[in-house]
Write a protein that holds these residues in place. Structure first.
Motif, PDB file in Angstrom:
ATOM      1  N   ALA A 227      -1.927  -8.336   0.091  1.00 45.33           N
ATOM      2  CA  ALA A 227      -1.667  -7.214  -0.806  1.00 45.33           C
ATOM      3  C   ALA A 227      -0.372  -7.416  -1.578  1.00 45.33           C
ATOM      4  O   ALA A 227      -0.299  -7.133  -2.779  1.00 45.33           O
ATOM      5  CB  ALA A 227      -1.611  -5.910  -0.013  1.00 45.33           C
ATOM      6  N   LYS A 228       0.663  -7.911  -0.906  1.00 46.50           N
ATOM      7  CA  LYS A 228       1.938  -8.110  -1.590  1.00 46.50           C
ATOM      8  C   LYS A 228       1.818  -9.178  -2.673  1.00 46.50           C
ATOM      9  O   LYS A 228       2.331  -9.009  -3.777  1.00 46.50           O
ATOM     10  CB  LYS A 228       3.022  -8.501  -0.588  1.00 46.50           C
ATOM     11  CG  LYS A 228       4.414  -8.536  -1.204  1.00 46.50           C
ATOM     12  CD  LYS A 228       5.496  -8.642  -0.152  1.00 46.50           C
ATOM     13  CE  LYS A 228       6.882  -8.541  -0.789  1.00 46.50           C
ATOM     14  NZ  LYS A 228       7.960  -8.577   0.219  1.00 46.50           N
ATOM     15  N   GLY A 229       1.127 -10.270  -2.364  1.00 45.53           N
ATOM     16  CA  GLY A 229       0.925 -11.301  -3.369  1.00 45.53           C
ATOM     17  C   GLY A 229       0.095 -10.804  -4.538  1.00 45.53           C
ATOM     18  O   GLY A 229       0.405 -11.077  -5.698  1.00 45.53           O
TER      19      GLY A 229
ATOM     20  N   VAL B  49       0.827  -1.199   0.000  1.00 42.48           N
ATOM     21  CA  VAL B  49       0.000   0.000   0.000  1.00 42.48           C
ATOM     22  C   VAL B  49       0.864   1.252   0.000  1.00 42.48           C
ATOM     23  O   VAL B  49       0.563   2.248  -0.671  1.00 42.48           O
ATOM     24  CB  VAL B  49      -0.968  -0.015   1.214  1.00 42.48           C
ATOM     25  CG1 VAL B  49      -0.219   0.032   2.525  1.00 42.48           C
ATOM     26  CG2 VAL B  49      -1.961   1.132   1.114  1.00 42.48           C
ATOM     27  N   THR B  50       1.995   1.214   0.713  1.00 42.67           N
ATOM     28  CA  THR B  50       2.912   2.357   0.736  1.00 42.67           C
ATOM     29  C   THR B  50       3.620   2.498  -0.600  1.00 42.67           C
ATOM     30  O   THR B  50       3.843   3.617  -1.078  1.00 42.67           O
ATOM     31  CB  THR B  50       3.943   2.189   1.865  1.00 42.67           C
ATOM     32  OG1 THR B  50       3.254   1.953   3.093  1.00 42.67           O
ATOM     33  CG2 THR B  50       4.802   3.431   1.998  1.00 42.67           C
ATOM     34  N   ALA B  51       3.992   1.374  -1.219  1.00 38.78           N
ATOM     35  CA  ALA B  51       4.652   1.422  -2.521  1.00 38.78           C
ATOM     36  C   ALA B  51       3.740   2.041  -3.570  1.00 38.78           C
ATOM     37  O   ALA B  51       4.177   2.873  -4.390  1.00 38.78           O
ATOM     38  CB  ALA B  51       5.069   0.018  -2.949  1.00 38.78           C
ATOM     39  N   SER B  52       2.469   1.670  -3.556  1.00 42.48           N
ATOM     40  CA  SER B  52       1.533   2.233  -4.521  1.00 42.48           C
ATOM     41  C   SER B  52       1.299   3.719  -4.255  1.00 42.48           C
ATOM     42  O   SER B  52       1.267   4.541  -5.178  1.00 42.48           O
ATOM     43  CB  SER B  52       0.200   1.479  -4.473  1.00 42.48           C
ATOM     44  OG  SER B  52      -0.665   1.928  -5.486  1.00 42.48           O
ATOM     45  N   ALA B  53       1.143   4.085  -2.979  1.00 39.45           N
ATOM     46  CA  ALA B  53       0.950   5.492  -2.631  1.00 39.45           C
ATOM     47  C   ALA B  53       2.169   6.327  -3.038  1.00 39.45           C
ATOM     48  O   ALA B  53       2.038   7.425  -3.581  1.00 39.45           O
ATOM     49  CB  ALA B  53       0.697   5.630  -1.131  1.00 39.45           C
ATOM     50  N   ALA B  54       3.380   5.790  -2.790  1.00 40.09           N
ATOM     51  CA  ALA B  54       4.598   6.512  -3.147  1.00 40.09           C
ATOM     52  C   ALA B  54       4.730   6.649  -4.655  1.00 40.09           C
ATOM     53  O   ALA B  54       5.119   7.707  -5.175  1.00 40.09           O
ATOM     54  CB  ALA B  54       5.816   5.772  -2.585  1.00 40.09           C
TER      55      ALA B  54
ATOM     56  N   LEU C 118      -7.167  -1.206  -1.589  1.00 37.54           N
ATOM     57  CA  LEU C 118      -5.825  -1.624  -1.206  1.00 37.54           C
ATOM     58  C   LEU C 118      -5.503  -1.256   0.243  1.00 37.54           C
ATOM     59  O   LEU C 118      -4.774  -1.970   0.924  1.00 37.54           O
ATOM     60  CB  LEU C 118      -4.790  -1.006  -2.143  1.00 37.54           C
ATOM     61  CG  LEU C 118      -3.345  -1.502  -1.982  1.00 37.54           C
ATOM     62  CD1 LEU C 118      -3.267  -3.008  -2.211  1.00 37.54           C
ATOM     63  CD2 LEU C 118      -2.407  -0.783  -2.937  1.00 37.54           C
ATOM     64  N   THR C 119      -6.046  -0.153   0.728  1.00 40.72           N
ATOM     65  CA  THR C 119      -5.771   0.250   2.106  1.00 40.72           C
ATOM     66  C   THR C 119      -6.564  -0.557   3.125  1.00 40.72           C
ATOM     67  O   THR C 119      -6.354  -0.400   4.327  1.00 40.72           O
ATOM     68  CB  THR C 119      -6.098   1.751   2.314  1.00 40.72           C
ATOM     69  OG1 THR C 119      -7.454   1.998   1.947  1.00 40.72           O
ATOM     70  CG2 THR C 119      -5.171   2.626   1.503  1.00 40.72           C
ATOM     71  N   ASN C 120      -7.441  -1.427   2.651  1.00 41.19           N
ATOM     72  CA  ASN C 120      -8.285  -2.180   3.580  1.00 41.19           C
ATOM     73  C   ASN C 120      -8.112  -3.695   3.466  1.00 41.19           C
ATOM     74  O   ASN C 120      -8.970  -4.450   3.931  1.00 41.19           O
ATOM     75  CB  ASN C 120      -9.765  -1.831   3.353  1.00 41.19           C
ATOM     76  CG  ASN C 120     -10.114  -0.452   3.872  1.00 41.19           C
ATOM     77  OD1 ASN C 120     -10.302  -0.240   5.062  1.00 41.19           O
ATOM     78  ND2 ASN C 120     -10.174   0.514   2.959  1.00 41.19           N
ATOM     79  N   ILE C 121      -7.008  -4.154   2.869  1.00 43.88           N
ATOM     80  CA  ILE C 121      -6.726  -5.587   2.838  1.00 43.88           C
ATOM     81  C   ILE C 121      -5.405  -5.833   3.547  1.00 43.88           C
ATOM     82  O   ILE C 121      -4.597  -4.913   3.726  1.00 43.88           O
ATOM     83  CB  ILE C 121      -6.690  -6.148   1.403  1.00 43.88           C
ATOM     84  CG1 ILE C 121      -5.589  -5.482   0.572  1.00 43.88           C
ATOM     85  CG2 ILE C 121      -8.033  -5.983   0.724  1.00 43.88           C
ATOM     86  CD1 ILE C 121      -5.485  -6.031  -0.835  1.00 43.88           C
TER      87      ILE C 121
ATOM     88  N   THR D 242      -7.427   8.663   2.379  1.00 45.54           N
ATOM     89  CA  THR D 242      -8.531   8.255   3.249  1.00 45.54           C
ATOM     90  C   THR D 242      -8.159   7.059   4.114  1.00 45.54           C
ATOM     91  O   THR D 242      -8.894   6.682   5.011  1.00 45.54           O
ATOM     92  CB  THR D 242      -9.767   7.882   2.412  1.00 45.54           C
ATOM     93  OG1 THR D 242      -9.464   6.707   1.624  1.00 45.54           O
ATOM     94  CG2 THR D 242     -10.148   9.020   1.494  1.00 45.54           C
ATOM     95  N   GLY D 243      -6.997   6.435   3.823  1.00 43.97           N
ATOM     96  CA  GLY D 243      -6.553   5.278   4.594  1.00 43.97           C
ATOM     97  C   GLY D 243      -5.270   5.584   5.324  1.00 43.97           C
ATOM     98  O   GLY D 243      -5.003   6.717   5.709  1.00 43.97           O
ATOM     99  N   ALA D 244      -4.459   4.548   5.491  1.00 43.83           N
ATOM    100  CA  ALA D 244      -3.238   4.700   6.283  1.00 43.83           C
ATOM    101  C   ALA D 244      -1.994   4.845   5.426  1.00 43.83           C
ATOM    102  O   ALA D 244      -0.882   4.821   5.946  1.00 43.83           O
ATOM    103  CB  ALA D 244      -3.071   3.484   7.208  1.00 43.83           C
TER     104      ALA D 244
END
Length: 295
Positions: free
Chosen positions: A99-101, A41-46, A91-94, A195-197
């Motif tokens: 998520a990595k897989g 989730v951080t990789a996608s956000a970045a 993605l922020t809620n799984i 909206t997520g973490a």
């Protein structure tokens, strides 16, 4: 500061590919960040944070070069923004493990799409007569935005080949339109992550490097669209994405003996090189034939 410099180089190379092929920046950036061990989730956000300046500059550059169809742009970008926002929220809620897989699997798929598109020259369906209408373009944009957010990349691999299939535009027009639409998608995806973490713990130095390199390369790539040899570049990018994410998936499943890892990696690199060489010769012959016909 060396981190910024290294990622600026990576971002510049990724944007060179993306700006000329219509795909590659998000998939490449997300692959690098995942390989560093950053959470999906951080990789996608970045990745999407880095896309904000690069896609804006790329879109403006393609507009200046006359590489954009405004009608197609609107019909793809608006559904893409909706799909991107929904994908970011999902993605922020799984769980991080799933998520990595999911992300690695998606990146392998998109790597194969890129590899087949440019290395093998495959085209799945014929061009429809009304492919420029919302009936065709809206679902493409919606799906492209969703997988772009959940996979950390995927807008280009989904939308670019689709537009080359359903529209009759020359490649540079498709590439420019896809790059311009991606800015709106990146804005929507980024707002979805807020909206997520995902806003916590983003590796800002790599993001700054990716954005800096991509922003510098974007005008150059827009000018080179349609001029560089697409086939070998796309083949090598697709092969690299499949290789890196394939290693990640195999490791997550328990791994293989080290000697077998080396053999498979060497084999994958060799196959990619052979296919890229053949793709380059095929593209060279096609361009030579086109020049003879137009003369």
């Amino acid at each position: 500061m060396w981190i910024i410099g290294a990622f600026a180089l990576a971002g510049g190379l990724a944007q060179l590919v993306d700006g000329t092929l219509g795909m590659g920046f998000g998939v490449t950036s997300a692959t690098v960040l995942l390989f560093m061990g950053i959470a999906p989730v951080t990789a996608s956000a970045a990745t999407h944070a880095a896309k904000l300046p690069t896609t804006l500059i790329s879109g403006l550059s393609h507009w200046r070069e006359g590489n954009i169809d405004r009608g197609v742009l609107v019909r793809v970008a608006l559904p893409g923004a909706v799909g991107g926002f929904l994908g970011a929220v999902v993605l922020t809620n799984i769980s991080l493990a799933s998520a990595k897989g999911w992300m690695s699997g998606l990146l392998v798929f998109f790597g194969l799409v890129i590899f087949a598109r440019f290395g093998l020259g495959t085209k799945l369906i014929p061009t429809p007569k009304n492919g420029h209408t919302s009936r065709w373009l809206s679902p493409i944009g919606l799906l492209g935005g969703f997988v772009d957010a959940t996979g950390g990349g995927g807008w280009g691999p989904v939308v670019t080949p689709s537009l080359m299939t359903v529209t009759r535009h020359e490649p540079r027009k498709v590439v420019g339109t896809v790059n311009a639409a991606e800015f709106l998608v990146a804005v929507s995806v980024s707002s979805g992550f807020l909206t997520g973490a995902a806003q916590h713990g983003i590796p800002w130095l790599p993001v700054i490097g990716l954005a800096l390199g991509g922003a510098i390369m974007a005008p150059i790539a827009a000018r080179l669209a349609g001029r560089l040899p697409h086939a070998p570049m796309g083949t090598m990018v697709g092969g690299l994405v499949v290789l890196v994410n394939g290693v990640t998936i195999v490791a997550a499943l328990g791994g293989l003996p080290s000697w077998l890892d080396v053999v498979l990696i060497v084999l994958a690199v060799a196959v990619t090189g052979v296919v890229a060489g053949r793709a380059w010769r095929r593209e060279r012959d096609e361009r030579a034939a086109a020049l003879v016909v137009s003369a």
